[in-house]
Design a protein around this motif. Structure first.
Motif, PDB file in Angstrom:
ATOM      1  N   GLY A  38       0.796  -1.217   0.000  1.00 28.79           N
ATOM      2  CA  GLY A  38       0.000   0.000   0.000  1.00 28.79           C
ATOM      3  C   GLY A  38       0.831   1.271   0.000  1.00 28.79           C
ATOM      4  O   GLY A  38       0.291   2.372   0.085  1.00 28.79           O
ATOM      5  N   LEU A  39       2.157   1.141  -0.090  1.00 23.28           N
ATOM      6  CA  LEU A  39       3.072   2.277  -0.141  1.00 23.28           C
ATOM      7  C   LEU A  39       4.051   2.063  -1.285  1.00 23.28           C
ATOM      8  O   LEU A  39       4.480   0.922  -1.538  1.00 23.28           O
ATOM      9  N   GLY A  40       4.455   3.168  -1.941  1.00 28.41           N
ATOM     10  CA  GLY A  40       5.464   3.071  -2.976  1.00 28.41           C
ATOM     11  C   GLY A  40       6.859   3.107  -2.393  1.00 28.41           C
ATOM     12  O   GLY A  40       7.062   3.140  -1.175  1.00 28.41           O
ATOM     13  N   ALA A  41       7.866   3.119  -3.276  1.00 34.55           N
ATOM     14  CA  ALA A  41       9.254   3.126  -2.826  1.00 34.55           C
ATOM     15  C   ALA A  41       9.587   4.386  -2.034  1.00 34.55           C
ATOM     16  O   ALA A  41      10.478   4.379  -1.177  1.00 34.55           O
ATOM     17  N   ASN A  42       8.869   5.488  -2.300  1.00 34.51           N
ATOM     18  CA  ASN A  42       9.100   6.743  -1.569  1.00 34.51           C
ATOM     19  C   ASN A  42       8.110   6.926  -0.422  1.00 34.51           C
ATOM     20  O   ASN A  42       7.947   8.023   0.096  1.00 34.51           O
ATOM     21  N   ASN A  43       7.421   5.852  -0.051  1.00 33.61           N
ATOM     22  CA  ASN A  43       6.450   5.817   1.055  1.00 33.61           C
ATOM     23  C   ASN A  43       5.163   6.576   0.770  1.00 33.61           C
ATOM     24  O   ASN A  43       4.367   6.804   1.681  1.00 33.61           O
ATOM     25  N   ALA A  44       4.926   6.972  -0.468  1.00 29.06           N
ATOM     26  CA  ALA A  44       3.660   7.601  -0.820  1.00 29.06           C
ATOM     27  C   ALA A  44       2.589   6.520  -0.982  1.00 29.06           C
ATOM     28  O   ALA A  44       2.878   5.397  -1.392  1.00 29.06           O
ATOM     29  N   PRO A  45       1.320   6.823  -0.650  1.00 23.96           N
ATOM     30  CA  PRO A  45       0.247   5.842  -0.838  1.00 23.96           C
ATOM     31  C   PRO A  45       0.146   5.418  -2.296  1.00 23.96           C
ATOM     32  O   PRO A  45       0.387   6.214  -3.212  1.00 23.96           O
ATOM     33  N   THR A  46      -0.224   4.181  -2.514  1.00 23.75           N
ATOM     34  CA  THR A  46      -0.329   3.661  -3.872  1.00 23.75           C
ATOM     35  C   THR A  46      -1.537   2.746  -3.988  1.00 23.75           C
ATOM     36  O   THR A  46      -2.015   2.191  -2.983  1.00 23.75           O
ATOM     37  N   ALA A  47      -2.027   2.599  -5.203  1.00 17.74           N
ATOM     38  CA  ALA A  47      -3.159   1.709  -5.447  1.00 17.74           C
ATOM     39  C   ALA A  47      -2.698   0.289  -5.746  1.00 17.74           C
ATOM     40  O   ALA A  47      -3.514  -0.629  -5.794  1.00 17.74           O
ATOM     41  N   SER A  48      -1.388   0.108  -5.949  1.00 13.85           N
ATOM     42  CA  SER A  48      -0.875  -1.224  -6.285  1.00 13.85           C
ATOM     43  C   SER A  48      -0.613  -2.024  -5.011  1.00 13.85           C
ATOM     44  O   SER A  48      -0.824  -1.538  -3.896  1.00 13.85           O
ATOM     45  N   GLY A  49      -0.102  -3.214  -5.170  1.00 12.28           N
ATOM     46  CA  GLY A  49       0.116  -4.105  -4.041  1.00 12.28           C
ATOM     47  C   GLY A  49       1.445  -3.895  -3.370  1.00 12.28           C
ATOM     48  O   GLY A  49       1.721  -2.858  -2.777  1.00 12.28           O
ATOM     49  N   HIS A  50       2.334  -4.880  -3.494  1.00 19.76           N
ATOM     50  CA  HIS A  50       3.599  -4.880  -2.772  1.00 19.76           C
ATOM     51  C   HIS A  50       4.705  -4.200  -3.586  1.00 19.76           C
ATOM     52  O   HIS A  50       4.706  -4.229  -4.811  1.00 19.76           O
ATOM     53  N   THR A  51       5.638  -3.605  -2.862  1.00 28.27           N
ATOM     54  CA  THR A  51       6.804  -2.975  -3.480  1.00 28.27           C
ATOM     55  C   THR A  51       8.045  -3.384  -2.699  1.00 28.27           C
ATOM     56  O   THR A  51       8.027  -3.402  -1.466  1.00 28.27           O
ATOM     57  N   GLU A  52       9.114  -3.723  -3.415  1.00 27.54           N
ATOM     58  CA  GLU A  52      10.404  -4.022  -2.784  1.00 27.54           C
ATOM     59  C   GLU A  52      11.416  -2.994  -3.269  1.00 27.54           C
ATOM     60  O   GLU A  52      11.413  -2.604  -4.442  1.00 27.54           O
ATOM     61  N   ALA A  53      12.296  -2.552  -2.359  1.00 22.42           N
ATOM     62  CA  ALA A  53      13.245  -1.502  -2.725  1.00 22.42           C
ATOM     63  C   ALA A  53      14.449  -1.541  -1.806  1.00 22.42           C
ATOM     64  O   ALA A  53      14.399  -2.091  -0.698  1.00 22.42           O
ATOM     65  N   VAL A  54      15.548  -0.970  -2.287  1.00 22.28           N
ATOM     66  CA  VAL A  54      16.685  -0.623  -1.436  1.00 22.28           C
ATOM     67  C   VAL A  54      16.517   0.853  -1.106  1.00 22.28           C
ATOM     68  O   VAL A  54      16.518   1.695  -2.000  1.00 22.28           O
TER      69      VAL A  54
END
Length: 363
Positions: A38-54
């Motif tokens: 529920g969050l993008g790589a920059n911690n903004a809310p998103t409509a997509s599912g999971h995100t993985e990042a360094v």
């Protein structure tokens, strides 16, 4: 050899010996493997599912800087501080338009206090140092840094949408250019006052900022607060204050803070924000620190639905060496009203969660 010793003695006697100077390079590189829902790589809310990042700076913001001090004699000293943020995951500077986006100032330390001039943090930020439940960890996602300290006030469907004070950025007034800051330590009291010049021709108030901060500290507790006013280039005001306390009981440390700000954003247009926070830390072992924190943010804006969010954190930190720390971080956010915003035409997830395994190295 005799002549060199005689020459050195003459320099001392004449007062021509160079003063003692310290110049230090320092920094932090903090990187973590982060998974979110529920969050993008920059911690903004998103409509997509999971995100993985360094991700960079989950515990402490990655940075580098120079710190200088030259003894002038008689309890006087000249000071220097330059500091820039780093996106350690890419090697880029945190702000593409500034090498030293975090700090750039020179000052005088005297028996009557310290006066510094240049780009500096605002007084709200200074007051939060000892009383923020996370001790300013996870600065890019910490509501006391973003909302109470005014580092990133834009979220959801509305924002201030303009610059207040000489920060150089809209919706970010955490650090201010052209600032004079005076700091006085007197026993348990620590007082600060600051004025930031807007440098608008013919109008000394436009784009300026001023305020005061005061804290009282004892070995096991501290109370800290600040109040500031920021003005836009067209003289719209933003008033803000923060007040918090921290206390230690045995191996436990408790912290709580409340903050408010109110901005005029246009004719009969206002934005009001409130932040409540509380947390506790516990030394769970010789080299193990556990910190939990909760933040409640509420916003009222003319013409918009009231919104905000609740956010909880857990940090578990293991000290591997004096300058190296491994950590696990977990966070959960519940967005309220329209705060989650939209991605294209799709509403973003009202729930966001993150888990980070990170390593922080200081130098």
């Amino acid at each position: 050899m005799r002549h060199s010793c005689t020459f050195a003695a003459l320099l001392v006697a004449s007062g021509a010996c160079p003063a003692q100077t310290d110049m230090n390079l320092y920094g932090i590189v903090d990187l973590g493997l982060r998974g979110t829902s529920g969050l993008g790589a920059n911690n903004a809310p998103t409509a997509s599912g999971h995100t993985e990042a360094v991700s960079s700076g989950i515990n402490q913001t990655s940075r580098w800087g120079l710190r200088g001090r030259e003894d002038l004699g008689g309890q006087w000293a000249a000071l220097l501080r330059l500091e820039g943020g780093i996106n350690a995951d890419t090697g880029a500077t945190a702000k593409s338009d500034r090498l030293f986006d975090r700090l750039a100032w020179v000052g005088l330390e005297t028996p009557y206090g310290t006066l510094a001039a240049g780009r500096q943090t605002n007084l709200l930020s200074d007051a939060l140092i000892t009383v923020d439940p996370l001790a300013k960890r996870d600065a890019s996602f910490n509501p006391n840094v973003n909302i109470a300290g005014l580092s990133n006030t834009a979220f959801g469907t509305h924002a201030f949408g303009r610059q207040y004070g000489p920060s150089g950025y809209a919706d970010n007034f955490y650090r201010l250019d052209n600032t004079l800051k005076y700091t006085l330590n007197s026993g348990p009291w620590l007082a600060r006052a600051a004025w930031s010049f807007g440098e608008v021709p013919g109008d000394g108030r436009a784009a300026s900022s001023h305020g005061a901060a005061l804290s009282y500290q004892q070995p096991d507790w501290v109370v800290s607060g600040a109040a500031s006013q920021f003005r836009s280039r067209d003289n719209l005001p933003l008033d803000a204050w923060t007040l918090g306390a921290a206390w230690r009981l045995g191996g436990w440390q408790f912290k709580a803070n409340t903050a408010r700000n109110h901005a005029d954003t246009g004719p009969r247009q206002t934005v009001r924000q409130r932040v409540l926070s509380a947390g506790v830390s516990r030394q769970a072992g010789r080299d193990l620190l556990v910190t939990t924190a909760w933040y409640r943010v509420r916003r009222e804006a003319s013409g918009w639905r009231d919104d905000g969010f609740d956010r909880a954190f857990l940090f578990i930190e293991k000290t591997l060496a004096p300058r190296t720390t491994a950590y696990v971080e977990a966070d959960y956010t519940l967005w309220r009203g329209d705060a989650a915003g939209l991605t294209a035409t799709l509403p973003n997830d009202r729930h966001g969660a993150g888990l980070t395994l990170g390593l922080m190295k200081k130098f």
